[in-house]
Design a protein around this motif. Structure first.
Motif, mmCIF file in Angstrom:
data_model
loop_
_atom_site.group_PDB
_atom_site.id
_atom_site.type_symbol
_atom_site.label_atom_id
_atom_site.label_comp_id
_atom_site.label_asym_id
_atom_site.label_seq_id
_atom_site.Cartn_x
_atom_site.Cartn_y
_atom_site.Cartn_z
ATOM 1 N N MET A 1 0.513 -1.121 0.291
ATOM 2 C CA MET A 1 -0.097 -0.051 -0.044
ATOM 3 C C MET A 1 0.671 1.534 -0.099
ATOM 4 N N ILE A 2 0.397 2.550 -0.491
ATOM 5 C CA ILE A 2 1.420 3.303 -1.231
ATOM 6 C C ILE A 2 0.866 4.565 0.231
ATOM 7 N N PRO A 3 1.955 4.635 1.201
ATOM 8 C CA PRO A 3 1.948 5.758 2.206
ATOM 9 C C PRO A 3 1.411 7.121 1.703
ATOM 10 N N PHE A 4 0.299 7.422 1.828
ATOM 11 C CA PHE A 4 -0.243 9.332 1.149
ATOM 12 C C PHE A 4 0.275 9.754 2.534
ATOM 13 N N SER A 5 1.378 9.826 2.803
ATOM 14 C CA SER A 5 2.137 10.794 3.624
ATOM 15 C C SER A 5 3.796 11.238 2.539
ATOM 16 N N HIS A 6 3.537 9.947 2.310
ATOM 17 C CA HIS A 6 4.406 10.694 1.410
ATOM 18 C C HIS A 6 3.885 11.128 -0.384
ATOM 19 N N ALA A 7 2.349 11.448 -0.724
ATOM 20 C CA ALA A 7 2.175 11.938 -1.758
ATOM 21 C C ALA A 7 1.669 13.155 -1.441
ATOM 22 N N TRP A 8 2.134 13.625 -2.425
ATOM 23 C CA TRP A 8 1.167 15.378 -3.687
ATOM 24 C C TRP A 8 1.030 15.605 -3.795
ATOM 25 N N PRO A 9 -0.461 16.051 -4.408
ATOM 26 C CA PRO A 9 -1.618 16.380 -5.591
ATOM 27 C C PRO A 9 -0.769 17.665 -6.666
ATOM 28 N N TYR A 10 -0.991 17.006 -8.429
ATOM 29 C CA TYR A 10 -0.359 17.542 -8.932
ATOM 30 C C TYR A 10 -1.890 17.663 -9.620
ATOM 31 N N ASP A 11 -1.243 19.410 -10.556
ATOM 32 C CA ASP A 11 -2.414 19.281 -11.997
ATOM 33 C C ASP A 11 -1.444 20.063 -13.048
ATOM 34 N N GLN A 12 -1.948 18.708 -14.219
ATOM 35 C CA GLN A 12 -1.085 19.300 -15.563
ATOM 36 C C GLN A 12 -1.815 19.968 -16.568
ATOM 37 N N PHE A 13 -1.323 21.341 -16.847
ATOM 38 C CA PHE A 13 -1.889 22.484 -17.674
ATOM 39 C C PHE A 13 -0.765 22.931 -18.289
ATOM 40 N N GLN A 14 -1.099 22.636 -20.281
ATOM 41 C CA GLN A 14 -1.192 23.291 -21.712
ATOM 42 C C GLN A 14 0.323 22.678 -21.491
ATOM 43 N N GLY A 15 0.771 21.798 -20.644
ATOM 44 C CA GLY A 15 2.007 21.190 -21.330
ATOM 45 C C GLY A 15 3.120 21.396 -19.570
ATOM 46 N N ASP A 16 2.849 21.992 -18.787
ATOM 47 C CA ASP A 16 3.472 22.397 -17.718
ATOM 48 C C ASP A 16 3.151 21.261 -16.002
ATOM 49 N N LEU A 17 3.853 21.434 -15.285
ATOM 50 C CA LEU A 17 3.101 20.602 -14.044
ATOM 51 C C LEU A 17 2.610 21.700 -12.980
ATOM 52 N N TYR A 18 1.515 21.616 -12.010
ATOM 53 C CA TYR A 18 1.689 22.209 -11.126
ATOM 54 C C TYR A 18 1.594 21.639 -9.812
ATOM 55 N N VAL A 19 1.752 22.095 -8.585
ATOM 56 C CA VAL A 19 1.066 22.248 -7.471
ATOM 57 C C VAL A 19 0.527 22.811 -6.862
ATOM 58 N N GLN A 20 -0.923 22.656 -6.578
ATOM 59 C CA GLN A 20 -1.647 24.188 -5.852
ATOM 60 C C GLN A 20 -0.563 24.698 -4.704
ATOM 61 N N TYR A 21 0.143 24.036 -3.997
ATOM 62 C CA TYR A 21 0.939 25.168 -2.881
ATOM 63 C C TYR A 21 2.511 24.056 -2.323
ATOM 64 N N CYS A 22 3.521 24.766 -1.628
ATOM 65 C CA CYS A 22 4.372 24.078 -1.881
ATOM 66 C C CYS A 22 4.122 23.490 -0.492
ATOM 67 N N PRO A 23 4.519 22.095 -0.460
ATOM 68 C CA PRO A 23 4.630 21.528 0.974
ATOM 69 C C PRO A 23 5.329 21.940 1.912
ATOM 70 N N PHE A 24 6.693 22.682 1.344
ATOM 71 C CA PHE A 24 7.396 23.636 2.557
ATOM 72 C C PHE A 24 7.189 24.571 2.876
ATOM 73 N N CYS A 25 7.525 26.012 2.311
ATOM 74 C CA CYS A 25 7.245 26.729 2.667
ATOM 75 C C CYS A 25 5.184 27.803 1.909
ATOM 76 N N SER A 26 4.687 26.917 1.877
ATOM 77 C CA SER A 26 3.027 26.912 1.392
ATOM 78 C C SER A 26 2.594 28.051 -0.014
ATOM 79 N N LYS A 27 4.025 28.869 -0.555
ATOM 80 C CA LYS A 27 3.819 29.372 -1.275
ATOM 81 C C LYS A 27 2.740 28.661 -2.785
ATOM 82 N N GLU A 28 1.357 29.392 -3.250
ATOM 83 C CA GLU A 28 0.289 29.114 -3.482
ATOM 84 C C GLU A 28 0.936 28.864 -5.498
ATOM 85 N N HIS A 29 0.503 27.714 -5.982
ATOM 86 C CA HIS A 29 0.314 27.462 -7.711
ATOM 87 C C HIS A 29 1.894 27.676 -8.361
#
Length: 76
Positions: A1-29
Motif C-alpha cells: 500500500m502506498i503511504p498517503f503521507s509520501h504523496a502530493w497532488p499535482y495538476d497538468q495544464f498546457q504541458g506544465d506541471l503545477y502543485v496547488q501549494y508548496c509542502p515546505f513554504c506554502s507558496k501557492e500555484h
C-alpha cells in the motif's frame, strides 16, 4: 500500500506541471521544473530529483499516477 503521507497532488495544464501549494513554504500555484514526458520515465522506475523553485527544497519522485506524485519521504 502506498503511504498517503509520501504523496502530493499535482495538476497538468498546457504541458506544465503545477502543485496547488508548496509542502515546505506554502507558496501557492508553484510551477514544477518537470515536464509531463518525465512522468513516463518515473512510472517505469527511474527516480527524478525535484527541486521546488520557490524555496529550493528537494525531494526524489519515485512514482506517479494521474493525480499524485510519490516521494521518497513524507511531505504531509
Amino acid at each position: 500500500m502506498i503511504p498517503f503521507s509520501h504523496a502530493w497532488p499535482y495538476d497538468q495544464f498546457q504541458g506544465d506541471l503545477y502543485v496547488q501549494y508548496c509542502p515546505f513554504c506554502s507558496k501557492e500555484h508553484v510551477l514544477l521544473p518537470m515536464k509531463p514526458q518525465e512522468l513516463k520515465s518515473v512510472r517505469e522506475g527511474k527516480k527524478k530529483l525535484l527541486v521546488f523553485p520557490c524555496c529550493g527544497a528537494s525531494l526524489s519522485v519515485i512514482d506517479s499516477d494521474g493525480d499524485y506524485l510519490l516521494f521518497d519521504r513524507a511531505v504531509r
